[in-house]
Design an enzyme around this catalytic site. Structure first.
Site, short mmCIF file in Angstrom:
data_model
loop_
_atom_site.label_atom_id
_atom_site.label_comp_id
_atom_site.label_asym_id
_atom_site.label_seq_id
_atom_site.Cartn_x
_atom_site.Cartn_y
_atom_site.Cartn_z
N LYS A 272 36.78 58.62 83.31
CA LYS A 272 36.66 60.03 83.70
C LYS A 272 37.74 60.28 84.60
O LYS A 272 38.81 60.89 84.22
CB LYS A 272 35.83 59.85 85.05
CG LYS A 272 35.46 61.81 85.46
CD LYS A 272 34.45 62.50 85.23
CE LYS A 272 33.28 61.56 86.93
NZ LYS A 272 32.23 61.40 86.78
N GLU B 216 40.04 48.62 85.93
CA GLU B 216 39.67 47.59 85.38
C GLU B 216 39.79 48.25 83.45
O GLU B 216 40.82 47.51 82.80
CB GLU B 216 38.54 47.52 85.04
CG GLU B 216 38.45 46.23 86.35
CD GLU B 216 37.82 47.06 87.27
OE1 GLU B 216 38.07 48.70 87.88
OE2 GLU B 216 36.84 46.49 88.45
N GLY C 184 29.37 58.75 86.29
CA GLY C 184 29.40 57.68 85.41
C GLY C 184 27.84 56.79 84.86
O GLY C 184 27.31 57.20 83.89
N ARG C 185 27.17 56.64 85.79
CA ARG C 185 25.86 56.45 85.49
C ARG C 185 25.43 57.21 85.13
O ARG C 185 23.81 57.07 84.42
CB ARG C 185 24.93 56.03 86.52
CG ARG C 185 24.84 56.51 87.89
CD ARG C 185 24.77 55.67 89.22
NE ARG C 185 24.51 56.68 90.88
CZ ARG C 185 25.23 56.96 91.70
NH1 ARG C 185 26.94 56.45 90.69
NH2 ARG C 185 25.25 57.74 92.08
N GLU D 126 22.84 52.60 92.32
CA GLU D 126 23.43 52.65 92.74
C GLU D 126 23.60 53.70 93.60
O GLU D 126 24.64 54.87 94.29
CB GLU D 126 25.05 53.03 91.38
CG GLU D 126 26.06 53.54 92.03
CD GLU D 126 27.02 53.21 91.07
OE1 GLU D 126 27.07 53.58 89.76
OE2 GLU D 126 28.80 52.25 91.39
N HIS E 182 8.20 33.46 80.26
CA HIS E 182 8.46 31.75 80.39
C HIS E 182 10.18 31.12 81.63
O HIS E 182 10.60 30.30 81.84
CB HIS E 182 9.02 31.08 79.03
CG HIS E 182 7.77 31.25 78.08
ND1 HIS E 182 7.43 29.92 77.98
CD2 HIS E 182 7.49 32.37 77.41
CE1 HIS E 182 6.37 30.56 76.80
NE2 HIS E 182 6.48 31.94 77.34
N LYS F 23 37.68 48.41 96.69
CA LYS F 23 38.25 48.80 95.88
C LYS F 23 39.73 48.76 96.89
O LYS F 23 41.33 48.02 96.52
CB LYS F 23 38.86 50.38 95.19
CG LYS F 23 37.89 50.04 94.18
CD LYS F 23 38.07 51.49 93.67
CE LYS F 23 37.03 51.79 92.66
NZ LYS F 23 37.23 53.20 92.25
#
Lengths: 527, 527
Positions: free
Chosen positions: B213, B219, B270-271, B357, B388, B503
């Site tokens: 954005k 990254e 974002g999420r 978040e 399991h 950050k």
């Protein structure tokens, strides 16, 4: 003489509990005192790794109390007893022998005339020979062509551990020219799982490894049938494409449906079976037996370190004790596992089984209810991905969640790029260092929404590179950590009675032998 | 008039808290009373789904108390205000407009003269046209050959949501002959992530979607450089293989480095961006714009259902309220998300970000500290795999963990096998039905190690098949659940200040501007 006592009956536990809140982590980690802690609060591990616990809320006095707890709870004595073949899995009346599968463990455990270490080693040698023949083409498909893909069919411990280990070394193996076969995994009884894998591979060049200790695991037998259908539809002889990993007493053991069979036994719990032929067959096929042997060597070295009585020299035991302190004294509900290594993307899922299935218990090893909390929720994703996801809650949520970081100085694939003056690997490592400090020390801010309380404890396991030895050491570290925590909590970490009821009820649903709410749900789901 | 109040200042919350322990779940779910609950405690959802909460520890009185809480906390009024464009993200002083990206939402939010719904729709149309040109070959590689693979480069919300949605529909699309391009994802700054993806694809036929954005995500820009290197080394012009998804004000917006650019803005977190062009470009390329439109339709319908004031007709709001009751009144620390669908393998990872978040906060929307717990830990894996693995702790551990099941009557891939009288799909469904009952009712046993206390609450979302509409409805359900919980807790669910400190410190490490413990860690990691 070993005595098995509940945690809250130990005098040393009472003393430990009295130290609650003693260490102000944010203060301890600030300034040069913090640097000193990073240098001092570290213990070497096998595989070239080191366990650093500077950012845990401990000091000399807490560590002494943890040592006293280790001594009073006889943690290393209990480990010795386990290695010596005592019936540690009391519920199922079984020995616990997964450490013997590393092969390097000295001493012998003889059961019914069988030296178990020799037995496990013999199965791994059989797997190694089989893998070499597949790699050379001596064992090939009907057209005489080499196999290119190995597909493990298994669930739970027959899936999560081997899958995590494969992913952990796949790029390393490519880079070191030792990726012999690509591996895939089918586990879920959801038919879309098998369908997805089968659509993505060339079945004519695929070898399937069917893994079920009992030979009766519903999901695994169902998926075997699924795969056999696919092989048959492709005009192939399934028995020339399949091997079995099972116990000698299972119906699969001597079946002509398989090219070969490899054996484990009841003394190897599923979640502890990655170093047995449950992991050994698929990993030897994928990477070659030499790589698998290096993995075992790392695990064996870590097992040896775990015998050390001094907690400062025994990272698995220290990690376990700090975890008990955080869980029972400080009251933290969960632990996040955060490897800064994409190769360890499924390692948290393996640890989730290992830890939660072992120590998610409410009765002690004698079957008596206990009145303190045991195993926490375990979850995690690789960093830096997690930073852009759930770290918000870890930093500023209302619960404190202890963190287990893992980091390596070098990457595996040998590709990197320099952007803004640093490589990706440096950025990755800078982020994990930064996170440890952000969690420990926090940051004041006039705006409470931008303030960080700190005091959020973490440890980090640091290595040079994720090699087979390092991976073996990492695996063993957590296996032994879980074992030591089980000893502290006085639970049996090696059974899993909690999975039975669901199985029984599912059979009733499939037999249409239900009433009440179960019948109502079955109808809603069109069963 | 909306008033924003802390949860524990509401009279209805006090009344709810007084009902703690009122419902004995094991008793309530036994016998014909249990069957009646399964029939009654259900609410239809969009996309052909239904939310069944029979196995939650609620009864008429608790539900009435939850309704009173919903009313007093003005949950639907706050949702209306959000839809109307009020500044709900108070910390960042932003509107919250992700529901508008579905396109179907009536009404208009005009910001600086721009109709935002029209803006989001225009970007999706641009993505649709671009995708059609790629599918037809009008947009192709330098050799004039069609692209076969799309690779999303993004992290956090630009990765987890779109990746989970892609995996959720990949097999469905194959089966329905609408898989146009295979999708892959690069997210981690660990160079082994990009290396692994690049080694597994044919870069000459790959289209890369760079998603950031701000256009400054470390990254993502690093991985872009990584990919550009790979394209260059293959003799390819990177600008013919890349598109950008970003905001109009970002440095990427008008760069000639990209074939095309698609825009979101600051009102889409974002999420919450899977239905914006963050998900729209990659999903339209992978499955075709028509499939993406169906996914949006499901989400829009669920958004409409969430406006309902009666909690019994509003599953997202009811789910949220039950969660608040479990978290704040009953004190449960975590929630497990357990889809009985392999296609939803990464859906829990998306929800982990979405929930943790959004609501992992310790201050209210006015920046004042709050004195009750907020968002829980969220984790999960698909069933039956989880059975399991960590289900042992869920059944017999010392903490009660509420469970969110998801199940479908039909699988996606259209392949199945009949073993021991039932198909795999039936076995899958039988297992989820069985688990709900095992958790709720437990089972007495003379051996406490084999006894199940029960009383472990769950809900299940049941659908016919995981189609695009069902997936859209599922996504919206959880987005709106998280929103309603944020309203209850009076937190701002739309910022993430907790990710900032790490950050800042990582930049200092890379600039070698450190001292104390941070410097010590940096040295240990060879930075």
């Amino acid at each position: 003489m070993i005595s098995w006592k509940n945690l809250n009956t130990l005098a040393s536990y009472e003393k430990l509990a009295a130290l609650k809140g003693r260490v102000n982590l944010a203060e301890a980690m600030s300034g040069e005192g913090g640097a000193k802690r990073v240098a001092e609060y570290a213990a070497p591990m096998a595989g070239g790794l080191a366990y650093n616990y500077a950012a845990k809320a401990v000091d000399g006095e807490v560590l002494d109390a943890l040592q006293a707890l280790a001594d009073e709870a006889q943690l290393t004595e209990k480990y010795d007893a386990l290695l010596g073949g005592e019936i540690i899995n009391t519920g199922e009346k079984r020995r616990v022998l997964h450490q013997l599968t590393r092969g390097q463990q000295a001493g012998a455990v003889v059961v019914d005339g069988v030296d178990k270490r020799a037995f496990y080693v013999s199965q791994q040698q059989k797997a190694a020979e089989f893998a070499r023949k597949v790699h050379s083409g001596e064992i090939a498909n009907a057209a005489g062509e080499k196999f290119t893909t190995v597909v493990q069919i298994g669930i739970g411990g027959s899936d999560l551990g081997p899958r995590a280990m494969y992913l952990a070394l796949e790029q390393w193996a490519k880079q070191n020219n030792t990726l012999k076969l690509e591996a895939r995994f089918i586990s879920n009884v959801d038919p879309d799982d098998a369908a997805s894998v089968l659509k993505s591979i060339d079945v004519a060049h695929s070898l399937f490894v069917l893994v079920s200790k009992s030979g009766t695991t519903l999901e695994t037998l169902t998926n075997e049938a699924f795969v056999k259908d696919a092989l048959k539809n492709a005009g192939l002889d399934a028995s020339k494409h399949m091997v079995a990993v099972t116990s000698e007493t299972s119906p699969l053991a001597s079946s002509s449906d398989y090219l070969a069979a490899f054996f484990m036994d009841d003394f190897i719990g599923g979640r502890y079976s990655s170093t047995s032929c449950v992991g050994g067959v698929v990993l030897s096929l994928a990477f070659g037996p030499e790589v698998f042997a290096r993995f075992l060597e790392g695990a064996a070295q870590a097992d040896a370190t775990a015998k050390e009585k001094d907690i400062r020299k025994n990272p698995a035991m220290l990690d376990a004790l700090i975890g008990v302190y955080e869980r029972n004294v400080l009251g933290y509900p969960a632990t996040a596992v955060l490897p800064y290594s994409q190769a360890l993307s499924r390692f948290p899922a393996h640890l989730q089984q290992l830890d939660m299935e072992s120590n998610g218990k409410s009765v002690n090893r004698f079957g008596e209810p206990i009145d303190y909390v045991t195993g926490p929720v375990i979850f995690g994703e690789p960093g830096t991905n997690g930073q852009h996801s759930f770290y918000q809650l870890l930093h500023q949520g209302t619960d404190i969640i202890p963190l287990q970081f893992v980091g390596f100085r070098k990457n595996q694939a040998g590709m990197d790029v320099d952007i803004q003056g640093s490589t990706s690997q440096q950025k990755l490592c800078a982020n994990v260092a930064a996170q440890i400090m952000a969690f420990a020390c926090g940051k004041a801010d006039d705006n409470p929404n931008k303030a960080f309380a700190g005091g959020r404890p973490s440890s980090i396991i640091i290595g040079d590179q994720l090699t087979p030895e390092a991976l073996g050491a990492l695996l063993s570290h957590f296996e032994n950590k879980v074992m030591f925590q089980g000893f502290c909590w006085n639970v049996n970490s090696f059974d899993q009675e909690g999975v039975q009821l669901g199985k029984v009820l599912a059979k009733r649903v499939l037999a249409h032998d239900t009433d009440g709410a179960l019948k109502a749900y079955s109808e809603l789901l069109d069963i």
